[in-house]
Design a protein around this motif. Sequence first.
Motif, PDB file in Angstrom:
ATOM      1  N   ALA A 259      14.883  13.672 -13.314  1.00  0.00           N
ATOM      2  CA  ALA A 259      13.635  12.409 -13.461  1.00  0.00           C
ATOM      3  C   ALA A 259      12.274  13.488 -13.715  1.00  0.00           C
ATOM      4  O   ALA A 259      10.998  12.235 -14.352  1.00  0.00           O
ATOM      5  N   LEU A 260      12.085  13.930 -13.103  1.00  0.00           N
ATOM      6  CA  LEU A 260      10.081  14.722 -13.618  1.00  0.00           C
ATOM      7  C   LEU A 260      10.154  15.020 -14.503  1.00  0.00           C
ATOM      8  O   LEU A 260       9.246  15.158 -15.079  1.00  0.00           O
ATOM      9  N   ARG A 261      11.238  15.397 -15.516  1.00  0.00           N
ATOM     10  CA  ARG A 261      10.735  16.534 -16.791  1.00  0.00           C
ATOM     11  C   ARG A 261      11.378  14.903 -17.660  1.00  0.00           C
ATOM     12  O   ARG A 261      10.728  15.216 -18.524  1.00  0.00           O
ATOM     13  N   LYS A 262      11.562  14.217 -17.336  1.00  0.00           N
ATOM     14  CA  LYS A 262      12.488  13.093 -18.269  1.00  0.00           C
ATOM     15  C   LYS A 262      11.214  12.092 -18.410  1.00  0.00           C
ATOM     16  O   LYS A 262      11.070  11.916 -19.774  1.00  0.00           O
ATOM     17  N   ILE A 268      15.427   6.599 -12.892  1.00  0.00           N
ATOM     18  CA  ILE A 268      13.976   6.233 -11.429  1.00  0.00           C
ATOM     19  C   ILE A 268      13.084   6.878 -11.770  1.00  0.00           C
ATOM     20  O   ILE A 268      12.627   8.611 -12.194  1.00  0.00           O
ATOM     21  N   ASP A 269      12.249   6.513 -12.514  1.00  0.00           N
ATOM     22  CA  ASP A 269      10.690   7.386 -13.078  1.00  0.00           C
ATOM     23  C   ASP A 269      10.076   7.785 -11.845  1.00  0.00           C
ATOM     24  O   ASP A 269       8.650   6.712 -11.362  1.00  0.00           O
ATOM     25  N   LEU A 270      10.535   8.618 -11.394  1.00  0.00           N
ATOM     26  CA  LEU A 270       9.673   9.900 -10.209  1.00  0.00           C
ATOM     27  C   LEU A 270       8.229   9.718 -10.222  1.00  0.00           C
ATOM     28  O   LEU A 270       7.468   9.698  -9.620  1.00  0.00           O
ATOM     29  N   ARG A 271       8.256   9.896 -11.924  1.00  0.00           N
ATOM     30  CA  ARG A 271       6.464  10.594 -12.164  1.00  0.00           C
ATOM     31  C   ARG A 271       4.918   9.416 -11.533  1.00  0.00           C
ATOM     32  O   ARG A 271       4.415   9.679 -11.078  1.00  0.00           O
ATOM     33  N   ARG A 272       5.940   8.025 -11.885  1.00  0.00           N
ATOM     34  CA  ARG A 272       5.158   6.744 -11.545  1.00  0.00           C
ATOM     35  C   ARG A 272       4.949   6.636 -10.459  1.00  0.00           C
ATOM     36  O   ARG A 272       4.611   5.817 -10.028  1.00  0.00           O
ATOM     37  N   LEU A 273       6.328   7.096  -9.405  1.00  0.00           N
ATOM     38  CA  LEU A 273       5.983   7.128  -8.370  1.00  0.00           C
ATOM     39  C   LEU A 273       5.926   7.818  -6.890  1.00  0.00           C
ATOM     40  O   LEU A 273       5.430   7.407  -6.396  1.00  0.00           O
TER      41      LEU A 273
END
Length: 496
Positions: A259-262, A268-273
């Motif tokens: 998710a962090l890579r994608k 679940i877009d973990l970068r934005r959380l």
Amino acid sequence: MTSTTTAPPADQEGIDPRLRNLAVVVLLGAIMTVLDSTIVNVAVASLGRDFGTSLSTIQWVVTGYTLALSMAIPLTGWSVQRFGARTMWLVSLGLFIGGSLLCGLAWSIPSLIAFRVLQGLGGGMLMPVGQMMLVREAGPGRMGRAMSIVSVPAMLAPVLGPLLGGVIVDNLSWRWMFFVNVPFCAIAMFAALRMLPRDNERSADARLDALGILLLSPGLAALVYGLSEAGNGASLTGARFLASVIAGGVLVAAFVAHALRKGQGALIDLRRLRTRAFTAATGGLFLYCGAMFGLMILIPLFAVIVRGESALEAGWLLAPMGVGAMITMWRTGRLVDKFGGRWFAVGGTLCVLAGALALTTLAPETGRGMIMGTMFVVGLGHGMITPSLMSIAYQGLPHETVPAATTGANILIRVGSSFGTAAMAVVLQIAIRGEIPGASGNLADAAARHTAETPTLLTNAFTETFWWAAAILLLALIPIIAVPRKPRPKEVQLTK
């Protein structure tokens, strides 16, 4: 790109008819699905007798529902983006109603387990979908009140579930534990068709992250299963526990890396959380749920094993917790919207901690009034914590990240609850072996020794375990204190 959402004027910040209608629909639909996760627990023995099968097989009636519930949650965010919240609410409620009816008509254990899985798939998405709808409608200015509403089913389930299950098992066929869902959920379906607005926020271009779902759903199910097995007494060195927990942990870790890579295309877009508010609030909620659910399994066990009370009598010990939570919850939501949730969450945690410390003084002869009074205090704190932390978690997040945030928060709550149940069960087993030489750690085996000292020794094991619950609550204070204060500007910046 940055858009600005202006907080509504003070006279529009209450529960307007649109939000009130939505709250009614969510409560009607979610209450029975959450109750169902606890109501069946009291009927395990009755099911075993009626079907003439072993306890380990019957346990899958509970486990199958729990695993299906856990596997469905990760699909929630994508399904709402693709098909719309109203559509997914109706589909999920339909699956739950159909599963409930089929469970009541089940003719064998395999059919009952299969229908429970169907029930769990619908029930797993109802709560997060309802939460998403309330969050979107409430907006930043009414988030605390929205989270107070969505917290009602979760607060009532551990209190009303065992009581309702006990009444049904004592007076009716076990089939009514499932049939009772049908009229309530039918009313919820009718209300949803009449009151829910049409789906305006959905995208036909939303693509399912296939790799993400193949990693997260089985990983979450394996993790929850392993923790559930530990809570049911499985050895921590046994192949079943180790294989489940290790496999689940590896799959979940692989999903996080994926998710962090994608990024934006992930399930679940973990970068934005990765905001301070979301990380601290959900971290505190994870630890708090672990301690709280641990307390809620220890109290009934103490009543049944040490005091020799019935399951229904044991369930009544938890009832004051629900009363206390309802008292503080409604007022807390409005105050959180006005002042921010950090210090309400801290105060609530300290209140629950005081209750946990009081439970470390239990003795075999302790009166029911003392235990019920303690659980009332715990409930007062509980009613402050959940709406505070859930509202903080959304602080500063863009509108379009609501599905991902809701899905992520619900996953952490699910795993945290399973972790707490398992941890308290394991600690209790170890404490029993320490108090009673030669004991296996099994509660029934220890209680069956029937010596004069057995109640005191078992009580010592329980009080030692309550100290561990108190320690987890203290640990939860660290991320809770770290949550940011409520932003002072009246305008909330949402970055797209």
